[in-house]
Write a protein that holds these residues in place. Structure first.
Motif, short mmCIF file in Angstrom:
data_model
loop_
_atom_site.label_atom_id
_atom_site.label_comp_id
_atom_site.label_asym_id
_atom_site.label_seq_id
_atom_site.Cartn_x
_atom_site.Cartn_y
_atom_site.Cartn_z
N GLY A 1 0.42 -1.69 0.49
CA GLY A 1 0.04 -0.12 -0.15
C GLY A 1 1.07 1.27 -0.11
O GLY A 1 0.43 1.90 0.33
N THR A 2 2.00 0.79 0.00
CA THR A 2 2.85 2.72 -0.31
C THR A 2 2.92 3.37 -1.39
O THR A 2 2.56 3.02 -2.41
N GLN A 3 2.51 4.83 -1.30
CA GLN A 3 2.55 5.04 -2.22
C GLN A 3 3.73 4.79 -3.33
O GLN A 3 4.85 5.79 -3.41
N LEU A 4 3.47 5.18 -5.15
CA LEU A 4 4.17 4.89 -5.44
C LEU A 4 4.16 6.11 -5.96
O LEU A 4 2.54 7.02 -6.48
N LYS A 5 5.53 6.62 -7.61
CA LYS A 5 5.76 7.81 -7.91
C LYS A 5 5.23 7.26 -9.09
O LYS A 5 4.78 6.26 -10.09
N THR A 6 5.17 8.20 -10.40
CA THR A 6 4.58 8.26 -11.59
C THR A 6 5.63 7.38 -11.66
O THR A 6 7.04 7.81 -12.39
N GLY A 7 5.80 6.09 -13.30
CA GLY A 7 6.34 4.98 -13.28
C GLY A 7 6.80 4.21 -12.79
O GLY A 7 8.34 3.97 -13.49
N GLN A 8 6.76 4.70 -11.86
CA GLN A 8 7.72 3.39 -11.12
C GLN A 8 7.29 1.64 -11.41
O GLN A 8 6.14 1.47 -10.64
N THR A 9 8.50 1.60 -11.34
CA THR A 9 7.80 -0.36 -11.34
C THR A 9 7.56 -1.18 -10.73
O THR A 9 7.55 -2.45 -10.43
N ARG A 10 8.82 -1.07 -9.26
CA ARG A 10 9.05 -1.80 -7.66
C ARG A 10 8.89 -1.04 -7.03
O ARG A 10 9.54 0.55 -6.55
N CYS A 11 8.16 -1.08 -6.04
CA CYS A 11 7.86 -0.51 -4.41
C CYS A 11 9.52 -0.62 -4.12
O CYS A 11 9.67 -1.43 -3.85
#
Length: 382
Positions: A8-18
């Motif tokens: 559930g961590t917020q991801l950045k745009t275009g991020q492919t891995r947590c």
């Protein structure tokens, strides 16, 4: 705003891995990669910017066995080794079996080899039997003792007087000397080697205590054996001079196997006299006894142990028919000097075992005969 589907961590745009749990995002799952080197590629790119190969195609060496040439060579080598081994086992003149398996594949079964023996077989030599030579018997000599005559020695060794005189180059009239050695013919030696009387080994042996009046010939006769057998069983003893109380070993005849008798009618039983027949010893038949100091000793073999009322009875008759009897428990009797005639007179005598009944007024012994009478002998005396 996108979040990690795992933590559930917020991801950045275009991020492919947590960044927290490391799980790939949906952006990564949609990302194109080069099939040759795995580098991410743009959605519409055709050529990988890293390896230069088409992004959506595999390189040529990845098809078929392009990347496994070493494995192919190893496989070929293994197959070739198997074929070579099979050909080595399958030789001309031998048959091989092809056995079907459960899957229908035929399996080659090589024939079993029979081992070939090596080395040279040498036949075993046959032993040659060499018979043992028969030893030549040593000569047998007899040393003459006092009172012995040619007839006595011949009787002792169961030979004839002619054989004895011929072996020693003497005659019947030759005067024998005490201590003289006489050669006993070899045929006596040969006969004793096969005579069961002298085969004392393996046969029963009993002991006997010498009684008054016993002689070697009388003991041998009583035990149904021979003088030679007794001499062999008692080495080192002078058996010509027996003493009362002397203990002798007496070898008996070995028992012989009796065949099963055939059933026959019951025979008539003839009772045997209770005592053995005396055998006359001295003087020899026809002996001449003369001289101022001459005396006559009559001797014979024992007939067995006598009871108190049983005697050896000597019947003596002269040329005129005069009869006299002498009775004794001994096996010898010496004639009284009063019977000695002035002129040469012939006497006949014999011995019989008798149970005493009475003595007549004339001195004649009367009794019941308990043995057969001995043979009759004669001698001349003056």
């Amino acid at each position: 705003m996108k979040h990690c589907t795992n933590c559930g961590t917020q991801l950045k745009t275009g991020q492919t891995r947590c960044d927290i749990c490391g799980v790939e995002t949906t952006e990564r799952q949609k990302q194109r990669v080069c099939l040759s080197c795995g580098t991410p590629a743009a959605e519409h790119a055709r050529t990988c910017m890293m390896c230069g190969n088409p992004i959506d195609e595999l390189p040529a060496q990845a098809l078929g066995f392009g990347s496994s040439w070493l494995g192919v060579l190893v496989g070929l080598a293994i197959i070739g080794g198997l074929v070579y081994g099979v050909l080595q086992q399958f030789r001309p003149g031998e048959s091989a079996a092809i056995a079907p398996t459960a899957t229908g594949v035929q399996v080659f079964i090589p024939p079993t080899e029979t081992p070939t023996p090596t080395g040279t077989i040498t036949p075993r030599p046959t032993a040659t039997f060499t018979p043992t030579p028969t030893p030549t018997p040593a000569p047998l000599y007899h040393k003459i003792r006092t009172g012995e005559t040619l007839e006595f020695i011949a009787n002792k060794y169961s030979i004839t007087i002619d054989d004895l005189t011929a072996a020693n180059d003497i005659t019947r009239d030759t005067i024998l000397r005490v201590g003289q050695d006489l050669l006993i013919p070899n045929k006596y030696r040969a006969s004793t080697e096969t005579d069961p009387d002298v085969a004392v080994r393996g046969g029963p042996v009993v002991t006997y205590t010498v009684q008054s009046g016993d002689t070697l010939s009388g003991i041998a006769f009583n035990f149904d054996t021979s003088q030679s057998a007794i001499e062999i069983a008692n080495p080192g003893l002078d058996l010509d001079l027996l003493s009362v109380g002397q203990v002798l070993l007496i070898p008996l005849r070995p028992p012989t196997a009796t065949p099963t008798p055939t059933v026959t009618p019951t025979p008539t039983f003839t009772p045997r006299p209770p005592y053995l027949t005396p055998q006359l010893l001295l003087p020899v038949d026809g002996a001449l006894i003369e001289g101022e100091n001459s005396s006559v000793l009559l001797s014979w073999t024992t007939g067995g142990l006598l009871d108190d009322d049983t005697f050896y009875v000597v019947y003596l008759t002269d040329e005129g028919g005069n009869l006299q009897t002498f009775f004794t428990h001994d096996t010898s009797v010496r004639l009284p000097e009063t019977l000695r005639p002035q002129t040469l007179t012939r006497f006949n005598w014999y011995v019989v075992v008798m149970k005493k009944i009475a003595i007549g007024d004339d001195g004649i012994f009367y009794g019941e005969a308990l043995s057969d009478r001995s043979a009759e002998r004669s001698f001349q005396w003056r």
